[in-house]
Design a protein around this motif. Structure first.
Motif, PDB file in Angstrom:
ATOM      1  N   ALA A  93       0.861  -1.222   0.036  1.00 35.61           N
ATOM      2  CA  ALA A  93      -0.043   0.062   0.066  1.00 35.61           C
ATOM      3  C   ALA A  93       0.694   1.240   0.102  1.00 35.61           C
ATOM      4  O   ALA A  93       0.609   2.314  -0.538  1.00 35.61           O
ATOM      5  CB  ALA A  93      -0.866  -0.107   1.362  1.00 35.61           C
ATOM      6  N   ASN A 101      -0.833   7.137  -5.910  1.00 33.41           N
ATOM      7  CA  ASN A 101      -2.024   6.726  -5.152  1.00 33.41           C
ATOM      8  C   ASN A 101      -3.442   6.862  -6.023  1.00 33.41           C
ATOM      9  O   ASN A 101      -4.409   7.786  -5.579  1.00 33.41           O
ATOM     10  CB  ASN A 101      -2.105   7.862  -3.963  1.00 33.41           C
ATOM     11  N   GLN A 105      -5.702   5.761  -1.127  1.00 28.38           N
ATOM     12  CA  GLN A 105      -5.387   5.293   0.212  1.00 28.38           C
ATOM     13  C   GLN A 105      -4.675   5.966   0.916  1.00 28.38           C
ATOM     14  O   GLN A 105      -4.076   6.960   0.726  1.00 28.38           O
ATOM     15  CB  GLN A 105      -4.574   3.918   0.151  1.00 28.38           C
ATOM     16  N   ALA A 120      -3.348   0.374   6.563  1.00 28.87           N
ATOM     17  CA  ALA A 120      -3.430   1.028   5.270  1.00 28.87           C
ATOM     18  C   ALA A 120      -4.892   0.900   5.054  1.00 28.87           C
ATOM     19  O   ALA A 120      -5.309  -0.161   5.068  1.00 28.87           O
ATOM     20  CB  ALA A 120      -2.647   0.340   4.257  1.00 28.87           C
ATOM     21  N   ARG A 121      -5.571   1.968   4.773  1.00 26.22           N
ATOM     22  CA  ARG A 121      -7.033   2.166   4.418  1.00 26.22           C
ATOM     23  C   ARG A 121      -7.296   3.029   3.417  1.00 26.22           C
ATOM     24  O   ARG A 121      -6.369   3.767   2.857  1.00 26.22           O
ATOM     25  CB  ARG A 121      -7.789   2.438   5.864  1.00 26.22           C
ATOM     26  N   LEU A 122      -8.600   3.052   2.946  1.00 27.63           N
ATOM     27  CA  LEU A 122      -9.200   3.821   2.027  1.00 27.63           C
ATOM     28  C   LEU A 122      -9.247   5.338   2.858  1.00 27.63           C
ATOM     29  O   LEU A 122      -9.582   5.525   3.946  1.00 27.63           O
ATOM     30  CB  LEU A 122     -10.504   3.414   1.240  1.00 27.63           C
ATOM     31  N   GLN A 123      -8.919   6.393   2.100  1.00 29.16           N
ATOM     32  CA  GLN A 123      -9.158   7.809   2.376  1.00 29.16           C
ATOM     33  C   GLN A 123     -10.634   7.918   2.981  1.00 29.16           C
ATOM     34  O   GLN A 123     -11.310   7.649   2.237  1.00 29.16           O
ATOM     35  CB  GLN A 123      -8.588   8.780   1.597  1.00 29.16           C
ATOM     36  N   CYS A 138      -8.887  -3.095   4.764  1.00 30.77           N
ATOM     37  CA  CYS A 138      -7.713  -2.500   5.607  1.00 30.77           C
ATOM     38  C   CYS A 138      -6.695  -3.564   5.603  1.00 30.77           C
ATOM     39  O   CYS A 138      -6.724  -4.690   5.744  1.00 30.77           O
ATOM     40  CB  CYS A 138      -8.156  -2.000   6.949  1.00 30.77           C
ATOM     41  N   GLN A 272      -4.872  -3.204  -4.300  1.00 27.15           N
ATOM     42  CA  GLN A 272      -4.534  -1.915  -3.563  1.00 27.15           C
ATOM     43  C   GLN A 272      -3.253  -2.067  -2.713  1.00 27.15           C
ATOM     44  O   GLN A 272      -2.757  -1.178  -2.405  1.00 27.15           O
ATOM     45  CB  GLN A 272      -5.725  -1.223  -2.995  1.00 27.15           C
TER      46      GLN A 272
END
Length: 347
Positions: A93, A101, A105, A120-123, A138, A272
């Motif tokens: 990620a 990006n 993320q 690590a995650r989606l904004q 995540c 991702q």
């Protein structure tokens, strides 16, 4: 003055500050969260003092930091490389974030420059309104399990308001999910548990099985192929998975073998987290080594970008394991758990 390159994932108001608020004309203020910034107060609503303080008490008591500076991300990337294979998912990620990006993320740590937990995650501002746990995945890596457990419990690093998929290569990730699910009014289900492999040697297409017939063409996937991929994906077959696969094709490198009509007969994608995913050959074309060819092709692209070439495979998928052995893949001692978290209210 040194520029501050970390932003708060949430903002905690200590008890001492709450006392100060008693002397403010706080009735004219209401809290408004500005994503990615410290929460501020603006004239909007009239709140009672008791409800306002109750709201403060409900806020997370821990905070995570979002790394937004490329220099810090490079330092983190180097540190995570020393923790392979357990850190492969979050490391991937970080690489994707540094490469533009396109999947939107963000990388969170519990502290910096010394850290114990990386997520690590989606904004948050990019979270879709519709349910899609594929996109809402995540990835987690921790150095200290107790620190991870406390962080997941007492911070908003994990969004416990919606369905999501949690991925980790350490046993504590799954165990923590099971322990917290009831308290968070969630159902935690282990979707799959797969063995992780890494291809460390340089991949050479000439050493892969040659294409039997000049009508076959090595290429990349495009979004018009997403429907076929969705139909053949063991965990797909719905609108959410179709949307997810379309985004993967659009955002990341891929490899496929096309027949004379331009239809994919064998392919592999990147997710991702920099992980090989949905490696598949259509039944009529199996046993010819095509999957090794497309994995080798994508692997070469990744190696040119300094990405590790890794993925995961079910323990009972012996045909894929044999194909990976032909590529001299190293099967690690790590197993990747995919834990689906669903609010009980949605069940």
């Amino acid at each position: 003055m040194t520029q501050v390159n970390l932003r708060l994932a949430n903002f905690y108001i200590p008890a001492s500050l709450k006392c100060v608020l008693l002397f403010l004309p706080w009735q004219i203020f209401a809290e408004r969260e500005v994503q990615g910034k410290v929460r501020s107060f603006h004239p909007k609503h009239h709140w009672s003092l008791s409800s306002f303080l109750e709201h403060l008490e409900a806020q997370p008591t821990l905070r995570m930091l979002v790394l937004v500076n490329k220099d810090e991300l490079r330092v983190l990337k180097k540190e995570l490389r020393s923790c392979f294979p357990e850190s492969l998912k979050v490391h991937g990620a970080v690489l994707n974030v540094c490469q533009g990006n396109t999947f939107h993320q963000e990388i969170l740590v519990d502290s910096w420059p010394s850290f114990q937990v990386v997520i690590a995650r989606l904004q948050r501002e990019k979270v879709p309104s519709e349910r899609n746990y594929f996109t809402q995945s995540c990835a987690v890596f921790y150095k200290d399990l107790d620190a991870y457990e406390k962080l997941v419990k007492d911070s908003d690093a994990i969004d416990w308001k919606q369905e999501f998929l949690l991925q980790g290569l350490q046993d504590g990730v799954y165990q923590t999910s099971q322990n917290l699910a009831a308290a968070k009014h969630f159902s935690a289900k282990l979707v799959t548990r797969t063995q992780v492999f890494v291809v460390q040697k340089p991949l050479n297409l000439s050493s892969s099985t040659p294409m039997s017939g000049s009508e076959l063409k090595l290429s990349s996937l495009n979004t018009t192929h997403a429907a076929l991929l969705n139909e053949t994906w063991s965990v797909g077959g719905n609108e959410q998975s179709l949307c997810y696969l379309t985004r993967l094709i659009d955002c990341f490198p891929s490899s496929c073998l096309l027949d004379a009509g331009g239809c994919p007969i064998s392919w592999v994608l990147l997710d991702q987290f920099g992980c090989l995913t949905h490696a598949y050959t259509m039944p009529a074309h199996r046993g010819k080594g095509y999957i090794q060819l497309v994995i080798a092709a994508l692997g070469r692209k990744l190696q040119s970008l300094n990405y590790p070439v890794y993925g995961d495979v079910l323990e009972n998928n012996t045909s894929m394991q044999r194909a990976l052995q032909c590529l001299e893949a190293n099967f690690t001692s790590c197993f990747l758990s995919y834990d689906l978290h669903t609010p009980i209210s949605l069940l």
